[in-house]
Design a protein around this motif. Structure first.
Motif, PDB file in Angstrom:
ATOM      1  N   ASP A  99       0.895  -1.118  -0.025  1.00 51.39           N
ATOM      2  CA  ASP A  99      -0.002   0.042   0.130  1.00 51.39           C
ATOM      3  C   ASP A  99       0.600   1.416   0.246  1.00 51.39           C
ATOM      4  OD1 ASP A  99      -2.458  -1.348   0.151  1.00 51.39           O
ATOM      5  OD2 ASP A  99      -2.071  -1.734   2.271  1.00 51.39           O
ATOM      6  N   VAL A 100       1.856   1.156   0.640  1.00 52.40           N
ATOM      7  CA  VAL A 100       2.866   2.462   0.805  1.00 52.40           C
ATOM      8  C   VAL A 100       4.222   1.992   0.734  1.00 52.40           C
ATOM      9  CG1 VAL A 100       3.804   4.279   2.237  1.00 52.40           C
ATOM     10  CG2 VAL A 100       1.105   3.753   2.021  1.00 52.40           C
ATOM     11  N   VAL A 101       5.236   2.500  -0.149  1.00 53.20           N
ATOM     12  CA  VAL A 101       6.652   2.289   0.310  1.00 53.20           C
ATOM     13  C   VAL A 101       7.290   3.508   0.912  1.00 53.20           C
ATOM     14  CG1 VAL A 101       8.884   2.438  -0.984  1.00 53.20           C
ATOM     15  CG2 VAL A 101       6.727   1.456  -2.330  1.00 53.20           C
ATOM     16  N   LEU A 129      11.660   7.040  -9.520  1.00 45.50           N
ATOM     17  CA  LEU A 129      11.392   7.098 -10.813  1.00 45.50           C
ATOM     18  C   LEU A 129      11.219   5.936 -11.822  1.00 45.50           C
ATOM     19  CD1 LEU A 129      14.215   9.826 -11.353  1.00 45.50           C
ATOM     20  CD2 LEU A 129      11.753  10.429 -11.970  1.00 45.50           C
ATOM     21  N   ARG A 130      11.876   5.139 -11.336  1.00 40.75           N
ATOM     22  CA  ARG A 130      11.850   3.507 -12.126  1.00 40.75           C
ATOM     23  C   ARG A 130      10.368   3.035 -11.811  1.00 40.75           C
ATOM     24  NH1 ARG A 130      17.733   0.776 -11.301  1.00 40.75           N
ATOM     25  NH2 ARG A 130      19.074   2.751 -11.973  1.00 40.75           N
ATOM     26  N   ASP A 182       3.984   1.453 -11.897  1.00 43.00           N
ATOM     27  CA  ASP A 182       3.643   1.333 -10.578  1.00 43.00           C
ATOM     28  C   ASP A 182       3.326   2.533  -9.774  1.00 43.00           C
ATOM     29  OD1 ASP A 182       3.521   0.822  -7.865  1.00 43.00           O
ATOM     30  OD2 ASP A 182       5.067  -1.036  -8.019  1.00 43.00           O
ATOM     31  N   ALA A 183       1.895   2.785  -9.443  1.00 37.10           N
ATOM     32  CA  ALA A 183       1.637   4.024  -8.701  1.00 37.10           C
ATOM     33  C   ALA A 183       1.618   4.025  -7.209  1.00 37.10           C
ATOM     34  CB  ALA A 183       0.319   4.439  -9.191  1.00 37.10           C
ATOM     35  N   GLN A 228       4.820  11.247  -2.939  1.00 37.26           N
ATOM     36  CA  GLN A 228       3.358  11.380  -1.979  1.00 37.26           C
ATOM     37  C   GLN A 228       3.705  12.214  -0.882  1.00 37.26           C
ATOM     38  OE1 GLN A 228       3.414   8.641  -4.031  1.00 37.26           O
ATOM     39  NE2 GLN A 228       2.311   9.713  -5.481  1.00 37.26           N
ATOM     40  N   GLY A 229       5.016  12.048  -0.194  1.00 35.78           N
ATOM     41  CA  GLY A 229       5.325  12.702   1.037  1.00 35.78           C
ATOM     42  C   GLY A 229       6.777  12.627   1.525  1.00 35.78           C
TER      43      GLY A 229
END
Length: 212
Positions: A52-54, A70-71, A77-78, A102-103
């Protein structure tokens, strides 16, 4: 969404830091489903394990957090990416913003702030902690130094400052005693006046133009 439902990929080149973050996240009810020692390792593992989050360190040898971001986007992959940073990373924050992060979260953030940031990013919010304004102005000086054709009201400036602090529309509405729909309209107007397509770029341009 609750913290317990969020699945996180954790990337940091230091094993002790990863262990500490994993333990901290588990205490906060967030599940770490995979760990990576650098960006390349992260990309390889994410290919077979959606999350869900990286949560990634911005500075890593080899493939760093920005290059990995970037990759990820290049391959479609969003997955939301929340980057861990320190106070001296102003230029890296700008690069990461351009790459679509995103943050950002400071490494010395309180445990509850870490959990809150992960949950909010997983829910689709963008978190931009205030950064030093001088590097922002230096970076964007030549592309955005022309003043906007329209002026900004005191209310619009107040909302821009709250956007810079990573506040959601609901939080802004509560802070300024406005309806959430009214705040949404204000944000749309602000984006139009600044000629930007998203909140993060609006904040960066507002800093550049000394609106906030």
């Amino acid at each position: 969404m609750t913290g317990g439902s969020v699945r996180v990929a954790l990337a940091d080149d230091q094993a002790l830091v990863r262990a500490g973050l994993r333990a901290l996240l588990q205490q906060q009810g967030v599940t770490v489903v995979l760990e990576a020692e650098d960006g390349a390792d992260l990309l390889a593992k994410l290919a077979g394990q959606p999350v869900d989050v990286v949560l990634s360190d911005i500075r890593m040898p080899g493939t760093d957090g920005i290059e990995a971001l970037l990759r990820l986007r290049e391959r479609g992959d969003a997955t939301p990416v929340l980057l861990l940073t320190t106070f001296d990373d102003s230029d890296l924050l700008l690069r990461a913003t351009d790459a679509g992060a995103q943050g950002f979260l400071l490494k010395d953030a309180a445990p509850e702030d870490l959990r809150d940031a992960i949950v909010r990013v997983a829910a689709g919010e963008t978190l931009l902690q205030p950064v030093s304004t001088d590097p922002v102005r230096a970076r964007f000086r030549f592309r955005d130094e022309a003043a906007p054709t329209e002026t900004f009201s005191a209310r619009e400036v107040a909302i821009l400052r709250l956007l810079a602090g990573g506040y959601s529309n609901k939080e802004i509405a509560r802070s300024l005693f406005l309806a959430e729909g009214t705040v949404k309209n204000y944000v749309s107007t602000i984006l139009d006046k600044l000629g930007t397509r998203d909140r993060t770029r609006a904040v960066l341009k507002a800093i550049t133009l000394r609106i906030i």
